[in-house]
Design a protein around this motif. Sequence first.
Motif, PDB file in Angstrom:
ATOM      1  N   GLY A 152       6.956 -17.105  56.205  1.00 52.85           N
ATOM      2  CA  GLY A 152       7.165 -15.685  55.914  1.00 52.85           C
ATOM      3  C   GLY A 152       6.776 -14.810  57.092  1.00 52.85           C
ATOM      4  N   ALA A 153       5.651 -15.143  57.728  1.00 55.81           N
ATOM      5  CA  ALA A 153       5.233 -14.398  58.927  1.00 55.81           C
ATOM      6  C   ALA A 153       6.241 -14.600  60.052  1.00 55.81           C
TER       7      ALA A 153
ATOM      8  N   GLN B 150       2.107 -23.989  49.897  1.00 48.85           N
ATOM      9  CA  GLN B 150       1.773 -22.568  49.844  1.00 48.85           C
ATOM     10  C   GLN B 150       1.444 -22.036  51.239  1.00 48.85           C
ATOM     11  N   SER B 151       0.717 -22.809  52.014  1.00 50.46           N
ATOM     12  CA  SER B 151       0.374 -22.385  53.382  1.00 50.46           C
ATOM     13  C   SER B 151       1.619 -22.247  54.242  1.00 50.46           C
ATOM     14  N   SER B 152       2.519 -23.210  54.114  1.00 43.70           N
ATOM     15  CA  SER B 152       3.729 -23.145  54.934  1.00 43.70           C
ATOM     16  C   SER B 152       4.587 -21.944  54.552  1.00 43.70           C
ATOM     17  N   GLN B 153       4.571 -21.573  53.268  1.00 45.18           N
ATOM     18  CA  GLN B 153       5.313 -20.379  52.862  1.00 45.18           C
ATOM     19  C   GLN B 153       4.770 -19.147  53.578  1.00 45.18           C
ATOM     20  N   SER B 154       3.459 -19.055  53.686  1.00 43.33           N
ATOM     21  CA  SER B 154       2.855 -17.918  54.388  1.00 43.33           C
ATOM     22  C   SER B 154       3.260 -17.906  55.859  1.00 43.33           C
ATOM     23  N   TYR B 155       3.199 -19.069  56.498  1.00 42.69           N
ATOM     24  CA  TYR B 155       3.541 -19.147  57.919  1.00 42.69           C
ATOM     25  C   TYR B 155       5.021 -18.842  58.154  1.00 42.69           C
TER      26      TYR B 155
END
Length: 139
Positions: free
Chosen positions: A84-85, A77-82
């Motif tokens: 995406g940014a 989930q964290s990597s998806q945020s990164y």
Amino acid sequence: MEKSLSIGFSQVTKSKEVRSFLKSAQNASDQQIQSLSKILKGDNLPVPMSWESEVTISQDSPFSDKLMLYHIGFLLQSSQSYHGAGLASAMRIDLVTVYEKIILKNLMITKEWFNLMTKNKWLEQPPLAPDRKRIAKDK
């Protein structure tokens, strides 16, 4: 970090299903590392050192399968945020393409994670919005 933890966790898990998932997560992480490393090398930039050499050979699990999967899920989930940014701020078309592939692959791995977690009843149903149509019919 996700790749290293997937390697270590796959060595100590008791479940064949969890081990299979961790190996697929490890392969997905490796593909992402290779894609991004290729871009760095192409621009004559240093590629960060990996952490796989830090994984011990232990086969004794210090954690439950549930806790290990929660941790991997958090990293996904964290990597998806990164990513995406990174996608939103990328000004290079080659980076956009790589980020899109990584995000899509992470979504597929996250779906596997979710299915495994719910199958083992390790994940509760998230809060749902009220069903307004049903509520309106009841009156």
